[in-house]
Motif scaffolding. Structure first.
Motif, PDB file in Angstrom:
ATOM      1  N   ASP A  64     -77.750  32.616 -65.573  1.00  0.00           N
ATOM      2  CA  ASP A  64     -79.129  33.077 -65.723  1.00  0.00           C
ATOM      3  C   ASP A  64     -80.065  32.139 -64.955  1.00  0.00           C
ATOM      4  OD1 ASP A  64     -81.511  34.159 -66.450  1.00  0.00           O
ATOM      5  OD2 ASP A  64     -81.107  34.198 -68.595  1.00  0.00           O
ATOM      6  N   LYS A  65     -80.362  32.529 -63.718  1.00  0.00           N
ATOM      7  CA  LYS A  65     -81.139  31.649 -62.841  1.00  0.00           C
ATOM      8  C   LYS A  65     -82.612  31.549 -63.214  1.00  0.00           C
ATOM      9  CE  LYS A  65     -78.368  31.551 -58.624  1.00  0.00           C
ATOM     10  NZ  LYS A  65     -77.112  32.062 -59.197  1.00  0.00           N
ATOM     11  N   ILE A  66     -83.045  32.306 -64.207  1.00  0.00           N
ATOM     12  CA  ILE A  66     -84.443  32.182 -64.605  1.00  0.00           C
ATOM     13  C   ILE A  66     -84.737  30.775 -65.091  1.00  0.00           C
ATOM     14  CG2 ILE A  66     -84.109  32.908 -67.018  1.00  0.00           C
ATOM     15  CD1 ILE A  66     -87.082  33.848 -64.711  1.00  0.00           C
ATOM     16  N   TYR A  67     -83.725  30.114 -65.681  1.00  0.00           N
ATOM     17  CA  TYR A  67     -83.934  28.758 -66.164  1.00  0.00           C
ATOM     18  C   TYR A  67     -83.933  27.747 -65.018  1.00  0.00           C
ATOM     19  CZ  TYR A  67     -83.619  30.814 -70.713  1.00  0.00           C
ATOM     20  OH  TYR A  67     -83.876  31.581 -71.812  1.00  0.00           O
ATOM     21  N   MET A  68     -83.212  28.056 -63.957  1.00  0.00           N
ATOM     22  CA  MET A  68     -83.307  27.235 -62.752  1.00  0.00           C
ATOM     23  C   MET A  68     -84.715  27.371 -62.156  1.00  0.00           C
ATOM     24  SD  MET A  68     -81.122  27.380 -59.187  1.00  0.00           S
ATOM     25  CE  MET A  68     -79.529  27.110 -59.951  1.00  0.00           C
ATOM     26  N   TYR A  69     -85.223  28.598 -62.201  1.00  0.00           N
ATOM     27  CA  TYR A  69     -86.578  28.857 -61.723  1.00  0.00           C
ATOM     28  C   TYR A  69     -87.605  28.066 -62.540  1.00  0.00           C
ATOM     29  CZ  TYR A  69     -90.934  31.477 -61.085  1.00  0.00           C
ATOM     30  OH  TYR A  69     -92.240  31.822 -60.853  1.00  0.00           O
ATOM     31  N   TYR A  70     -87.454  28.097 -63.862  1.00  0.00           N
ATOM     32  CA  TYR A  70     -88.365  27.322 -64.708  1.00  0.00           C
ATOM     33  C   TYR A  70     -88.282  25.832 -64.368  1.00  0.00           C
ATOM     34  CZ  TYR A  70     -88.729  31.452 -67.789  1.00  0.00           C
ATOM     35  OH  TYR A  70     -88.961  32.704 -68.305  1.00  0.00           O
ATOM     36  N   ALA A  71     -87.068  25.361 -64.075  1.00  0.00           N
ATOM     37  CA  ALA A  71     -86.888  23.943 -63.717  1.00  0.00           C
ATOM     38  C   ALA A  71     -87.594  23.624 -62.410  1.00  0.00           C
ATOM     39  CB  ALA A  71     -85.405  23.616 -63.607  1.00  0.00           C
ATOM     40  N   GLY A  72     -87.435  24.506 -61.413  1.00  0.00           N
ATOM     41  CA  GLY A  72     -88.103  24.295 -60.124  1.00  0.00           C
ATOM     42  C   GLY A  72     -89.605  24.299 -60.255  1.00  0.00           C
ATOM     43  N   LEU A  73     -90.117  25.216 -61.071  1.00  0.00           N
ATOM     44  CA  LEU A  73     -91.552  25.287 -61.328  1.00  0.00           C
ATOM     45  C   LEU A  73     -92.046  24.007 -61.992  1.00  0.00           C
ATOM     46  CD1 LEU A  73     -94.269  26.792 -61.661  1.00  0.00           C
ATOM     47  CD2 LEU A  73     -93.329  27.791 -63.752  1.00  0.00           C
ATOM     48  N   SER A  74     -91.290  23.538 -62.992  1.00  0.00           N
ATOM     49  CA  SER A  74     -91.684  22.319 -63.707  1.00  0.00           C
ATOM     50  C   SER A  74     -91.657  21.105 -62.796  1.00  0.00           C
ATOM     51  CB  SER A  74     -90.766  22.099 -64.914  1.00  0.00           C
ATOM     52  OG  SER A  74     -90.880  23.164 -65.843  1.00  0.00           O
ATOM     53  N   TYR A  75     -90.639  21.016 -61.925  1.00  0.00           N
ATOM     54  CA  TYR A  75     -90.598  19.910 -60.965  1.00  0.00           C
ATOM     55  C   TYR A  75     -91.808  19.957 -60.035  1.00  0.00           C
ATOM     56  CZ  TYR A  75     -85.903  18.059 -61.990  1.00  0.00           C
ATOM     57  OH  TYR A  75     -84.828  17.446 -62.576  1.00  0.00           O
ATOM     58  N   ALA A  76     -92.195  21.153 -59.608  1.00  0.00           N
ATOM     59  CA  ALA A  76     -93.362  21.283 -58.732  1.00  0.00           C
ATOM     60  C   ALA A  76     -94.624  20.826 -59.448  1.00  0.00           C
ATOM     61  CB  ALA A  76     -93.498  22.730 -58.262  1.00  0.00           C
ATOM     62  N   LEU A  77     -94.772  21.247 -60.699  1.00  0.00           N
ATOM     63  CA  LEU A  77     -95.947  20.841 -61.466  1.00  0.00           C
ATOM     64  C   LEU A  77     -95.946  19.353 -61.774  1.00  0.00           C
ATOM     65  CD1 LEU A  77     -96.085  23.889 -63.896  1.00  0.00           C
ATOM     66  CD2 LEU A  77     -97.748  23.346 -62.124  1.00  0.00           C
ATOM     67  N   ALA A  78     -94.759  18.750 -61.765  1.00  0.00           N
ATOM     68  CA  ALA A  78     -94.640  17.302 -61.976  1.00  0.00           C
ATOM     69  C   ALA A  78     -94.768  16.521 -60.672  1.00  0.00           C
ATOM     70  CB  ALA A  78     -93.297  16.983 -62.632  1.00  0.00           C
ATOM     71  N   ASN A  79     -95.068  17.251 -59.579  1.00  0.00           N
ATOM     72  CA  ASN A  79     -95.212  16.651 -58.248  1.00  0.00           C
ATOM     73  C   ASN A  79     -93.923  16.000 -57.750  1.00  0.00           C
ATOM     74  OD1 ASN A  79     -97.994  17.328 -57.896  1.00  0.00           O
ATOM     75  ND2 ASN A  79     -98.537  15.659 -59.291  1.00  0.00           N
ATOM     76  N   ASN A  80     -92.794  16.498 -58.225  1.00  0.00           N
ATOM     77  CA  ASN A  80     -91.490  16.052 -57.718  1.00  0.00           C
ATOM     78  C   ASN A  80     -91.044  17.069 -56.677  1.00  0.00           C
ATOM     79  OD1 ASN A  80     -88.830  15.282 -57.246  1.00  0.00           O
ATOM     80  ND2 ASN A  80     -88.479  14.675 -59.368  1.00  0.00           N
ATOM     81  N   SER A  81     -91.598  16.931 -55.480  1.00  0.00           N
ATOM     82  CA  SER A  81     -91.381  17.930 -54.436  1.00  0.00           C
ATOM     83  C   SER A  81     -89.926  18.032 -54.009  1.00  0.00           C
ATOM     84  CB  SER A  81     -92.254  17.613 -53.216  1.00  0.00           C
ATOM     85  OG  SER A  81     -93.613  17.707 -53.544  1.00  0.00           O
ATOM     86  N   ASP A  82     -89.244  16.909 -53.897  1.00  0.00           N
ATOM     87  CA  ASP A  82     -87.861  16.929 -53.412  1.00  0.00           C
ATOM     88  C   ASP A  82     -86.971  17.785 -54.295  1.00  0.00           C
ATOM     89  OD1 ASP A  82     -88.553  15.308 -51.327  1.00  0.00           O
ATOM     90  OD2 ASP A  82     -87.843  13.446 -52.253  1.00  0.00           O
ATOM     91  N   GLU A  83     -87.035  17.567 -55.604  1.00  0.00           N
ATOM     92  CA  GLU A  83     -86.196  18.340 -56.516  1.00  0.00           C
ATOM     93  C   GLU A  83     -86.628  19.803 -56.554  1.00  0.00           C
ATOM     94  OE1 GLU A  83     -83.441  17.462 -58.038  1.00  0.00           O
ATOM     95  OE2 GLU A  83     -83.600  15.489 -57.080  1.00  0.00           O
ATOM     96  N   SER A  84     -87.940  20.018 -56.518  1.00  0.00           N
ATOM     97  CA  SER A  84     -88.445  21.387 -56.547  1.00  0.00           C
ATOM     98  C   SER A  84     -88.011  22.151 -55.299  1.00  0.00           C
ATOM     99  CB  SER A  84     -89.961  21.383 -56.666  1.00  0.00           C
ATOM    100  OG  SER A  84     -90.456  22.693 -56.838  1.00  0.00           O
ATOM    101  N   ILE A  85     -88.090  21.499 -54.149  1.00  0.00           N
ATOM    102  CA  ILE A  85     -87.680  22.141 -52.893  1.00  0.00           C
ATOM    103  C   ILE A  85     -86.205  22.523 -52.944  1.00  0.00           C
ATOM    104  CG2 ILE A  85     -87.210  21.671 -50.442  1.00  0.00           C
ATOM    105  CD1 ILE A  85     -89.891  20.124 -50.408  1.00  0.00           C
ATOM    106  N   LYS A  86     -85.374  21.641 -53.473  1.00  0.00           N
ATOM    107  CA  LYS A  86     -83.944  21.937 -53.571  1.00  0.00           C
ATOM    108  C   LYS A  86     -83.696  23.198 -54.391  1.00  0.00           C
ATOM    109  CE  LYS A  86     -82.309  17.114 -53.347  1.00  0.00           C
ATOM    110  NZ  LYS A  86     -81.694  16.018 -54.146  1.00  0.00           N
ATOM    111  N   ILE A  87     -84.346  23.271 -55.542  1.00  0.00           N
ATOM    112  CA  ILE A  87     -84.134  24.403 -56.440  1.00  0.00           C
ATOM    113  C   ILE A  87     -84.692  25.696 -55.839  1.00  0.00           C
ATOM    114  CG2 ILE A  87     -84.791  25.383 -58.667  1.00  0.00           C
ATOM    115  CD1 ILE A  87     -84.600  22.548 -59.826  1.00  0.00           C
ATOM    116  N   TYR A  88     -85.902  25.650 -55.325  1.00  0.00           N
ATOM    117  CA  TYR A  88     -86.498  26.852 -54.748  1.00  0.00           C
ATOM    118  C   TYR A  88     -85.696  27.339 -53.537  1.00  0.00           C
ATOM    119  CZ  TYR A  88     -90.724  27.302 -57.569  1.00  0.00           C
ATOM    120  OH  TYR A  88     -91.606  27.532 -58.596  1.00  0.00           O
ATOM    121  N   THR A  89     -85.169  26.408 -52.759  1.00  0.00           N
ATOM    122  CA  THR A  89     -84.344  26.797 -51.608  1.00  0.00           C
ATOM    123  C   THR A  89     -83.080  27.508 -52.082  1.00  0.00           C
ATOM    124  OG1 THR A  89     -85.160  24.930 -50.302  1.00  0.00           O
ATOM    125  CG2 THR A  89     -83.119  25.953 -49.564  1.00  0.00           C
TER     126      THR A  89
END
Length: 342
Positions: A64-89
């Motif tokens: 269920d990738k919706i939780y990966m999506y939530y993680a990527g969103l949370s990383y972005a909101l936490a200004n952790n661009s590297d992790e967010s970019i990995k997940i969104y990619t």
């Protein structure tokens, strides 16, 4: 670059599995921790917890990738661009859309609408204690994935990677204005000025009342002597649409005046041996300054506390011999210089 703005209503899911109780307990615990942290805007904690939920589900056969999506969103909101970019990619490359089907039924006795998994929902149809069986699909977030990933990459100064994502996104969403705008930015930041200019012209053909795009087009045109007149026209159009755009006035002044230091050097070099040529240069310079005068006045009017605007206007008054006007600016100039030293 515009500030990254993200928003989504994350709701807790009802975990209903056929696995052992300890698995469900871990899922419930991780999900609650993720939700609590997210709602408290503690995105640094929420992100890995959402990943934990995703991994627990995947281990038990539910990807269920919706939780990966939530993680990527949370990383972005936490200004952790590297992790967010990995997940969104990963999400973009996987074809994830976020579309989910929700299943609900109403408990007749309480009147409460309860969420169910598909299997239970089908079984409950035979239960006379329930009614109003409904399904709904959540909207796709795929376009938002491309937009957010593009913004993250541009903020990280990864314009080449951003262009690849933009092109992929526009192949699916050719009319997406956010991706189109980002494409122009990516072209500019990657040094591909011709394509950037082409993108600006394409956007202006669709929306000729966009003052910012006229201004950006003028900036690019002003870099090439062959398109200087086009730049002046573009800056004028920007001002026409937005009369208080001080940057457009500023660039218009400099575009009309040209490289004044170079002209002054030529005047000084020819003044002694070629006085007639020097006189022609002086007259032409004065003419350019007179032409720039109304734009300098517009710049100062739009930005009365900008010392650069005041200085430019004062210099133009000097060259055009507007002595009375110079006197009016002296007090304001002293005030702005004093503030600049504070």
């Amino acid at each position: 670059m515009k500030k990254l703005i993200l928003g989504i209503a994350i709701v807790a899911s009802a975990f209903v599995f056929g696995q052992k109780g300890d698995v469900n307990a871990k899922l419930q615990e991780a999900n609650k921790a993720a939700m609590d942290a997210y709602n408290a805007k503690n995105y640094t904690v929420a992100a890995p917890k959402f990943l934990e939920v995703y991994n627990l589900l995947k281990t038990n056969g539910q990807d269920d990738k919706i939780y990966m999506y939530y993680a990527g969103l949370s990383y972005a909101l936490a200004n952790n661009s590297d992790e967010s970019i990995k997940i969104y990619t990963d999400l973009v490359n996987s074809g994830f859309t976020g579309v989910q089907t929700t299943y609900t039924a109403k408990e007749k006795k309480s009147g409460e609408v309860v969420p169910l998994d598909k299997t239970t929902w089908e079984l409950m149809k035979k239960n006379s204690d329930y009614s109003d069986f409904k399904t709904e699909q959540t909207p796709s977030v795929e376009a938002e994935l491309y937009e957010t990933l593009t913004t993250l990459l541009l903020n990280a100064k990864k314009s080449t990677e951003a262009l690849a994502i933009i092109e992929k996104g526009l192949a699916k969403y050719p009319n997406n204005t956010k991706l189109k705008d980002a494409q122009g930015t990516a072209y500019y930041e990657s040094g591909n000025t011709e394509k950037f200019i082409g993108t600006l012209k394409e956007q202006l053909a669709k929306n000729p009342n966009d003052a910012t795009n006229w201004y950006n087009l003028g900036v690019m045109q002003s870099k090439n002597p062959a398109t200087l007149e086009d730049a002046i026209a573009s800056f004028k159009k920007a001002i026409e649409l937005k009369p208080d755009m001080d940057n457009a006035y500023q660039n218009l002044v400099y575009a009309v005046i040209g490289d004044d230091s170079k002209i002054v050097e030529q005047i000084n070099a020819t003044r002694k041996d070629k006085p007639d040529e020097a006189t022609k240069l002086i007259d032409a310079r004065r003419e350019r300054f007179a032409k720039a005068l109304p734009y300098a006045e517009g710049w100062y009017k739009a930005a009365p506390n900008n010392l650069d605007a005041l200085t430019a206007l004062k210099e133009i008054y000097v060259v055009t011999k507007n002595i009375d006007k110079i006197k009016d600016l002296k007090a304001k100039e002293a005030e702005l210089k004093a503030k600049a030293k504070q």
